[in-house]
Design a protein around this motif. Structure first.
Motif, PDB file in Angstrom:
ATOM      1  N   LEU A 127       0.790  -1.426  -0.032  1.00  0.00           N
ATOM      2  CA  LEU A 127       0.134   0.014   0.043  1.00  0.00           C
ATOM      3  C   LEU A 127       0.825   1.220   0.059  1.00  0.00           C
ATOM      4  O   LEU A 127       0.556   2.108  -0.774  1.00  0.00           O
ATOM      5  CB  LEU A 127      -1.122  -0.002   1.058  1.00  0.00           C
ATOM      6  CG  LEU A 127      -1.852   1.236   1.424  1.00  0.00           C
ATOM      7  CD1 LEU A 127      -2.591   1.530   0.303  1.00  0.00           C
ATOM      8  CD2 LEU A 127      -2.514   1.280   2.768  1.00  0.00           C
ATOM      9  N   TYR A 128       1.982   1.313   0.862  1.00  0.00           N
ATOM     10  CA  TYR A 128       2.596   2.515   1.008  1.00  0.00           C
ATOM     11  C   TYR A 128       3.591   2.671  -0.095  1.00  0.00           C
ATOM     12  O   TYR A 128       4.148   3.726  -0.738  1.00  0.00           O
ATOM     13  CB  TYR A 128       3.211   2.474   2.279  1.00  0.00           C
ATOM     14  CG  TYR A 128       2.492   2.976   3.613  1.00  0.00           C
ATOM     15  CD1 TYR A 128       1.949   4.273   3.450  1.00  0.00           C
ATOM     16  CD2 TYR A 128       2.280   1.990   4.582  1.00  0.00           C
ATOM     17  CE1 TYR A 128       1.058   4.523   4.552  1.00  0.00           C
ATOM     18  CE2 TYR A 128       1.389   2.411   5.700  1.00  0.00           C
ATOM     19  CZ  TYR A 128       0.873   3.617   5.535  1.00  0.00           C
ATOM     20  OH  TYR A 128      -0.073   4.090   6.636  1.00  0.00           O
ATOM     21  N   SER A 129       3.959   1.622  -0.611  1.00  0.00           N
ATOM     22  CA  SER A 129       4.942   1.514  -2.016  1.00  0.00           C
ATOM     23  C   SER A 129       4.164   2.158  -3.110  1.00  0.00           C
ATOM     24  O   SER A 129       4.641   2.990  -4.010  1.00  0.00           O
ATOM     25  CB  SER A 129       5.356   0.406  -2.086  1.00  0.00           C
ATOM     26  OG  SER A 129       6.148  -0.372  -1.164  1.00  0.00           O
ATOM     27  N   ARG A 130       2.901   1.657  -3.316  1.00  0.00           N
ATOM     28  CA  ARG A 130       2.029   2.035  -4.277  1.00  0.00           C
ATOM     29  C   ARG A 130       1.555   3.622  -4.408  1.00  0.00           C
ATOM     30  O   ARG A 130       1.552   4.317  -5.199  1.00  0.00           O
ATOM     31  CB  ARG A 130       0.836   1.218  -4.540  1.00  0.00           C
ATOM     32  CG  ARG A 130       0.970  -0.105  -5.052  1.00  0.00           C
ATOM     33  CD  ARG A 130      -0.299  -0.796  -5.336  1.00  0.00           C
ATOM     34  NE  ARG A 130      -0.939  -1.111  -4.340  1.00  0.00           N
ATOM     35  CZ  ARG A 130      -2.282  -0.553  -3.888  1.00  0.00           C
ATOM     36  NH1 ARG A 130      -2.606   0.658  -4.477  1.00  0.00           N
ATOM     37  NH2 ARG A 130      -2.848  -0.906  -2.722  1.00  0.00           N
ATOM     38  N   ARG A 131       1.481   4.055  -2.997  1.00  0.00           N
ATOM     39  CA  ARG A 131       0.808   5.172  -2.873  1.00  0.00           C
ATOM     40  C   ARG A 131       1.769   6.430  -1.930  1.00  0.00           C
ATOM     41  O   ARG A 131       1.154   7.069  -1.040  1.00  0.00           O
ATOM     42  CB  ARG A 131      -0.534   5.329  -2.107  1.00  0.00           C
ATOM     43  CG  ARG A 131      -1.364   3.986  -2.782  1.00  0.00           C
ATOM     44  CD  ARG A 131      -2.826   4.130  -2.774  1.00  0.00           C
ATOM     45  NE  ARG A 131      -3.536   5.380  -3.102  1.00  0.00           N
ATOM     46  CZ  ARG A 131      -4.726   5.886  -3.125  1.00  0.00           C
ATOM     47  NH1 ARG A 131      -5.510   4.654  -2.861  1.00  0.00           N
ATOM     48  NH2 ARG A 131      -5.160   6.858  -3.841  1.00  0.00           N
ATOM     49  N   ALA A 132       3.058   6.170  -2.231  1.00  0.00           N
ATOM     50  CA  ALA A 132       3.998   7.190  -1.462  1.00  0.00           C
ATOM     51  C   ALA A 132       3.520   8.333  -1.753  1.00  0.00           C
ATOM     52  O   ALA A 132       3.786   9.502  -0.756  1.00  0.00           O
ATOM     53  CB  ALA A 132       5.261   6.853  -1.833  1.00  0.00           C
ATOM     54  N   ALA A 133       3.369   9.099  -3.085  1.00  0.00           N
ATOM     55  CA  ALA A 133       3.014  10.253  -3.374  1.00  0.00           C
ATOM     56  C   ALA A 133       1.637  10.975  -2.532  1.00  0.00           C
ATOM     57  O   ALA A 133       1.516  11.918  -1.754  1.00  0.00           O
ATOM     58  CB  ALA A 133       2.939  10.658  -4.792  1.00  0.00           C
ATOM     59  N   ASP A 134       0.719   9.845  -2.414  1.00  0.00           N
ATOM     60  CA  ASP A 134      -0.310  10.438  -1.740  1.00  0.00           C
ATOM     61  C   ASP A 134       0.008  10.321  -0.342  1.00  0.00           C
ATOM     62  O   ASP A 134      -0.717  11.386   0.532  1.00  0.00           O
ATOM     63  CB  ASP A 134      -1.431   9.164  -1.956  1.00  0.00           C
ATOM     64  CG  ASP A 134      -2.032   9.143  -3.405  1.00  0.00           C
ATOM     65  OD1 ASP A 134      -1.882  10.267  -3.932  1.00  0.00           O
ATOM     66  OD2 ASP A 134      -2.606   8.136  -3.856  1.00  0.00           O
ATOM     67  N   VAL A 158      14.572   4.417   8.297  1.00  0.00           N
ATOM     68  CA  VAL A 158      14.356   3.082   7.776  1.00  0.00           C
ATOM     69  C   VAL A 158      12.858   2.958   7.160  1.00  0.00           C
ATOM     70  O   VAL A 158      11.881   3.291   7.994  1.00  0.00           O
ATOM     71  CB  VAL A 158      14.689   1.859   8.493  1.00  0.00           C
ATOM     72  CG1 VAL A 158      14.094   0.624   8.038  1.00  0.00           C
ATOM     73  CG2 VAL A 158      16.002   1.980   8.815  1.00  0.00           C
ATOM     74  N   ASP A 159      12.588   2.633   5.691  1.00  0.00           N
ATOM     75  CA  ASP A 159      11.088   2.603   5.314  1.00  0.00           C
ATOM     76  C   ASP A 159      11.142   1.366   4.519  1.00  0.00           C
ATOM     77  O   ASP A 159      12.135   1.111   3.731  1.00  0.00           O
ATOM     78  CB  ASP A 159      10.410   3.696   4.791  1.00  0.00           C
ATOM     79  CG  ASP A 159       8.956   3.775   5.158  1.00  0.00           C
ATOM     80  OD1 ASP A 159       8.319   4.359   5.887  1.00  0.00           O
ATOM     81  OD2 ASP A 159       8.310   3.127   4.242  1.00  0.00           O
ATOM     82  N   ALA A 160       9.997   0.429   4.434  1.00  0.00           N
ATOM     83  CA  ALA A 160      10.080  -0.468   3.336  1.00  0.00           C
ATOM     84  C   ALA A 160       9.178   0.001   2.010  1.00  0.00           C
ATOM     85  O   ALA A 160       9.240  -0.871   1.132  1.00  0.00           O
ATOM     86  CB  ALA A 160       9.240  -1.770   3.919  1.00  0.00           C
ATOM     87  N   ALA A 161       9.096   1.096   1.927  1.00  0.00           N
ATOM     88  CA  ALA A 161       8.268   1.807   0.397  1.00  0.00           C
ATOM     89  C   ALA A 161       9.494   2.622  -0.143  1.00  0.00           C
ATOM     90  O   ALA A 161      10.020   3.610   0.070  1.00  0.00           O
ATOM     91  CB  ALA A 161       7.263   2.778   1.011  1.00  0.00           C
ATOM     92  N   PRO A 162       9.728   2.003  -1.444  1.00  0.00           N
ATOM     93  CA  PRO A 162      10.793   2.722  -2.110  1.00  0.00           C
ATOM     94  C   PRO A 162      10.586   4.243  -2.351  1.00  0.00           C
ATOM     95  O   PRO A 162      11.490   5.053  -2.456  1.00  0.00           O
ATOM     96  CB  PRO A 162      10.900   1.899  -3.629  1.00  0.00           C
ATOM     97  CG  PRO A 162      10.324   0.379  -3.013  1.00  0.00           C
ATOM     98  CD  PRO A 162       9.092   0.862  -2.027  1.00  0.00           C
TER      99      PRO A 162
END
Length: 206
Positions: free
Chosen positions: A11-18, A71-75
């Protein structure tokens, strides 16, 4: 079979900008951050787990003179941190089982570790203790009842879990962490339940 918690990283990877657009910059967390920083030496090191886009918490820590490793798992979120704060360390990784080969004066997990399952949270507490220098401080947010909940953000399912307050205390103490402060549902931070703990008695190492 994958559970609802398994979709958080995607979720956070797909919607980082949001996420970055929605994240408040008003820094209502500042009173807690200031209390945390009392225990972190000037120019000390802070590990920010689930650092998101670095706004506003990592920015504030940096402005107060601390060296931040995020550290975060969302690129996409790590990419934003690297762009905004190139003089600090930003690591794409899962916080579970994290071993960076070094310790820190402070560790913060603000609105991040509560996206893990209860079992993963149980396993994470001693991992966080191992990332601290003697006298180092840990600050994190949690729920206060043994529970799992599915919320919603921008039409997406958003998983949260919590141990009971008593179990958090028991597991923190078992990991060598003493609770310096704990508030359930702090109105000044949007109802967050906050823990501030120290490895040992909270006395900073010389």
């Amino acid at each position: 079979m994958p559970g609802p918690a398994d979709g958080i990283i995607d979720l956070y990877s797909r919607r980082a900008a949001d996420f970055d657009a929605d994240r408040s910059r008003d820094l209502h967390e500042q009173p807690w951050l200031d209390t945390f920083l009392i225990h972190v030496p000037e120019a000390g090191s802070v590990l920010d787990l689930g650092c998101g886009s670095g706004e506003p918490i990592a920015r504030y820590l940096i402005e107060q003179g601390r060296r931040v490793t995020g550290v975060d798992a969302a690129p996409g979120l790590i990419a934003l941190c690297r762009e905004r704060f190139p003089g600090h360390d930003w690591i794409l990784a899962d916080m579970r089982g994290l071993d960076l080969g070094r310790t820190f004066d402070g560790v913060i997990a603000w609105h991040s570790s509560f996206h893990l399952t209860r079992q993963d949270q149980r396993a994470l507490i001693p991992v966080l203790a191992r990332r601290l220098k003697p006298g180092g401080v840990l600050m994190f947010t949690s729920g206060h009842e043994d529970d799992e909940r599915i919320g919603e953000w921008r039409g997406e399912r958003l998983y949260h879990a919590s141990l009971s307050t008593a179990e958090y205390r028991e597991r923190l103490e078992a990991a060598g962490l003493s609770v310096l402060n704990h508030v359930i549902g702090d109105d000044d931070t949007g109802g967050a339940t906050v823990w501030l703990c120290a490895l040992g008695d909270g006395t900073m190492a010389e």
